[in-house]
Write a protein that holds these residues in place. Structure first.
Motif, PDB file in Angstrom:
ATOM      1  N   VAL A  78      21.649  -0.730  13.929  1.00  0.00           N
ATOM      2  CA  VAL A  78      20.707  -0.346  12.885  1.00  0.00           C
ATOM      3  C   VAL A  78      19.342  -0.946  13.208  1.00  0.00           C
ATOM      4  N   GLN A  79      18.331  -0.120  13.165  1.00  0.00           N
ATOM      5  CA  GLN A  79      16.964  -0.575  13.402  1.00  0.00           C
ATOM      6  C   GLN A  79      16.283  -0.802  12.052  1.00  0.00           C
ATOM      7  N   HIS A  80      16.087  -2.068  11.725  1.00  0.00           N
ATOM      8  CA  HIS A  80      15.479  -2.417  10.449  1.00  0.00           C
ATOM      9  C   HIS A  80      13.959  -2.384  10.548  1.00  0.00           C
ATOM     10  N   ASP A  81      13.330  -2.264   9.365  1.00  0.00           N
ATOM     11  CA  ASP A  81      11.878  -2.319   9.305  1.00  0.00           C
ATOM     12  C   ASP A  81      11.397  -3.747   9.534  1.00  0.00           C
ATOM     13  N   ALA A  82      10.090  -3.873   9.720  1.00  0.00           N
ATOM     14  CA  ALA A  82       9.526  -5.189  10.034  1.00  0.00           C
ATOM     15  C   ALA A  82       9.708  -6.160   8.876  1.00  0.00           C
ATOM     16  N   HIS A  83       9.524  -5.693   7.632  1.00  0.00           N
ATOM     17  CA  HIS A  83       9.650  -6.608   6.497  1.00  0.00           C
ATOM     18  C   HIS A  83      11.106  -7.022   6.275  1.00  0.00           C
ATOM     19  N   VAL A  84      12.079  -6.161   6.668  1.00  0.00           N
ATOM     20  CA  VAL A  84      13.491  -6.539   6.554  1.00  0.00           C
ATOM     21  C   VAL A  84      13.834  -7.617   7.581  1.00  0.00           C
ATOM     22  N   ILE A  85      13.316  -7.471   8.795  1.00  0.00           N
ATOM     23  CA  ILE A  85      13.547  -8.482   9.833  1.00  0.00           C
ATOM     24  C   ILE A  85      12.934  -9.814   9.416  1.00  0.00           C
ATOM     25  N   ASP A  86      11.742  -9.756   8.817  1.00  0.00           N
ATOM     26  CA  ASP A  86      11.097 -10.979   8.337  1.00  0.00           C
ATOM     27  C   ASP A  86      11.927 -11.636   7.244  1.00  0.00           C
ATOM     28  N   LEU A 141      -3.111  10.458  10.809  1.00  0.00           N
ATOM     29  CA  LEU A 141      -1.989  10.359  11.745  1.00  0.00           C
ATOM     30  C   LEU A 141      -0.725  10.949  11.129  1.00  0.00           C
ATOM     31  N   SER A 142       0.194  11.379  11.991  1.00  0.00           N
ATOM     32  CA  SER A 142       1.459  11.925  11.516  1.00  0.00           C
ATOM     33  C   SER A 142       2.406  10.789  11.126  1.00  0.00           C
ATOM     34  N   GLN A 143       3.494  11.157  10.454  1.00  0.00           N
ATOM     35  CA  GLN A 143       4.449  10.149  10.007  1.00  0.00           C
ATOM     36  C   GLN A 143       5.138   9.464  11.186  1.00  0.00           C
ATOM     37  N   ALA A 144       5.431  10.223  12.245  1.00  0.00           N
ATOM     38  CA  ALA A 144       6.078   9.625  13.416  1.00  0.00           C
ATOM     39  C   ALA A 144       5.146   8.630  14.111  1.00  0.00           C
ATOM     40  N   GLU A 145       3.870   8.966  14.212  1.00  0.00           N
ATOM     41  CA  GLU A 145       2.909   8.052  14.848  1.00  0.00           C
ATOM     42  C   GLU A 145       2.721   6.784  14.013  1.00  0.00           C
ATOM     43  N   ILE A 146       2.680   6.950  12.683  1.00  0.00           N
ATOM     44  CA  ILE A 146       2.537   5.776  11.810  1.00  0.00           C
ATOM     45  C   ILE A 146       3.762   4.871  11.928  1.00  0.00           C
ATOM     46  N   ALA A 147       4.966   5.476  11.950  1.00  0.00           N
ATOM     47  CA  ALA A 147       6.194   4.687  12.061  1.00  0.00           C
ATOM     48  C   ALA A 147       6.240   3.915  13.372  1.00  0.00           C
ATOM     49  N   ASP A 173       2.351  -4.066   5.255  1.00  0.00           N
ATOM     50  CA  ASP A 173       2.839  -2.838   5.891  1.00  0.00           C
ATOM     51  C   ASP A 173       2.488  -1.609   5.058  1.00  0.00           C
ATOM     52  N   ILE A 174       2.615  -1.723   3.733  1.00  0.00           N
ATOM     53  CA  ILE A 174       2.305  -0.582   2.863  1.00  0.00           C
ATOM     54  C   ILE A 174       0.823  -0.222   2.961  1.00  0.00           C
ATOM     55  N   GLN A 175      -0.028  -1.236   2.938  1.00  0.00           N
ATOM     56  CA  GLN A 175      -1.465  -0.973   3.055  1.00  0.00           C
ATOM     57  C   GLN A 175      -1.806  -0.352   4.408  1.00  0.00           C
ATOM     58  N   LYS A 176      -1.137  -0.832   5.457  1.00  0.00           N
ATOM     59  CA  LYS A 176      -1.393  -0.278   6.788  1.00  0.00           C
ATOM     60  C   LYS A 176      -0.921   1.166   6.877  1.00  0.00           C
ATOM     61  N   ILE A 177       0.241   1.463   6.275  1.00  0.00           N
ATOM     62  CA  ILE A 177       0.762   2.838   6.281  1.00  0.00           C
ATOM     63  C   ILE A 177      -0.196   3.773   5.561  1.00  0.00           C
ATOM     64  N   SER A 214      11.329   7.536   7.428  1.00  0.00           N
ATOM     65  CA  SER A 214      11.635   7.711   6.004  1.00  0.00           C
ATOM     66  C   SER A 214      10.839   6.734   5.140  1.00  0.00           C
ATOM     67  N   THR A 215      10.611   5.518   5.653  1.00  0.00           N
ATOM     68  CA  THR A 215       9.789   4.553   4.917  1.00  0.00           C
ATOM     69  C   THR A 215       8.355   5.043   4.799  1.00  0.00           C
ATOM     70  N   VAL A 216       7.833   5.576   5.895  1.00  0.00           N
ATOM     71  CA  VAL A 216       6.466   6.128   5.866  1.00  0.00           C
ATOM     72  C   VAL A 216       6.389   7.285   4.887  1.00  0.00           C
ATOM     73  N   ARG A 217       7.409   8.138   4.904  1.00  0.00           N
ATOM     74  CA  ARG A 217       7.417   9.304   4.013  1.00  0.00           C
ATOM     75  C   ARG A 217       7.424   8.868   2.547  1.00  0.00           C
ATOM     76  N   ARG A 218       8.183   7.817   2.240  1.00  0.00           N
ATOM     77  CA  ARG A 218       8.268   7.370   0.848  1.00  0.00           C
ATOM     78  C   ARG A 218       6.917   6.885   0.332  1.00  0.00           C
ATOM     79  N   TYR A 219       6.226   6.074   1.127  1.00  0.00           N
ATOM     80  CA  TYR A 219       4.953   5.522   0.660  1.00  0.00           C
ATOM     81  C   TYR A 219       3.835   6.567   0.675  1.00  0.00           C
ATOM     82  N   THR A 220       3.876   7.499   1.624  1.00  0.00           N
ATOM     83  CA  THR A 220       2.853   8.548   1.624  1.00  0.00           C
ATOM     84  C   THR A 220       3.061   9.518   0.468  1.00  0.00           C
ATOM     85  N   GLN A 221       4.314   9.779   0.113  1.00  0.00           N
ATOM     86  CA  GLN A 221       4.575  10.637  -1.044  1.00  0.00           C
ATOM     87  C   GLN A 221       4.117   9.978  -2.333  1.00  0.00           C
TER      88      GLN A 221
END
Length: 235
Positions: free
Chosen positions: A57-65, A181-187, A169-173, A195-202
């Protein structure tokens, strides 16, 4: 007709006759549901289930922190079990030059307040990170949990959940999304899942839509008020 030859049993005493008759009577009059030893069968071999290997499983940066902070706090908890919070406060009071009664009492003298706030921060971050602010306030004379939170934040407490990095991370997204930028490039740049990028952009799109809708409602309300005033003036 040939009959089987029968041999009569011989007894030497009356007690043998009684025991033999008792055994025959028990054998003939035994109920059908009498206890019989259970029949044991060998257990069938257990089927071998082939389990699929788990995907990493590849976790997000804030989950790893958050995981890194949790491991650090768990290690602190193991060491903290060797000493109680009250014993630690008493030990540190001797080192800081204040008494335990002054720290847990209502005194607002400057050096006592500084020592109290420092001890609150040390209890929360070094001795027992899992303690709640309500329990921390009870250790210091029943103080409010907001007082304990203020004391800990004064010394740099940021919580155990990695909230600061998550907000960054949210502010950067949102900033990268506003730049086009596209969602894939932001991720890929932020180090999180699409999916995290999609949630905050929505969420940002929804808030913008709600602001636009509120502006339209306000304009319609103003138009209605103006038309009503004109109708009153004409009537």
């Amino acid at each position: 007709m040939n009959l089987p030859s029968l041999q009569a049993e011989t007894y030497t005493s009356a007690s043998e006759i009684i025991h033999s008759a008792k055994a025959i009577r028990e054998r003939l009059l035994r109920p059908a549901n009498a206890y019989r030893p259970p029949v044991t069968f060998p257990e069938p071999p257990k089927p071998q289930i082939k389990r699929k290997p788990r995907k990493e499983v590849q976790h997000d940066a804030h989950v790893i922190d958050w995981q890194a902070k949790k491991e650090a706090y768990d290690a602190i908890e193991v060491e903290a079990r060797k000493i109680s919070c009250r014993d630690y406060i008493k030990q540190r009071c001797d080192e800081l030059g204040v008494s335990y009664a002054e720290v847990t009492g209502p005194s607002r003298v400057r050096h006592i307040v500084d020592a109290r706030q420092l001890l609150m921060f040390e209890i929360k971050t070094q001795v027992k990170p899992s303690i709640s602010f309500q329990e921390l306030g009870k250790l210091f004379g029943g103080r409010d949990h907001t007082t304990c939170l203020h004391a800990c934040m004064k010394h740099g407490y940021e919580g155990t959940g990695g909230n600061k990095s998550e907000r960054d991370d949210i502010q950067k997204i949102k900033a990268l999304h506003a730049s086009g930028l596209s969602q894939a490039e932001i991720a890929e740049q932020v180090g999180c899942s699409p999916s995290t990028v999609r949630r905050y952009t929505q969420e940002s799109r929804q808030s913008a839509y709600e602001a636009k809708l509120a502006k339209k409602r306000l304009a319609a309300r103003k138009h209605y008020e103006q038309a009503r005033k004109k109708a009153r003036a004409a009537g």
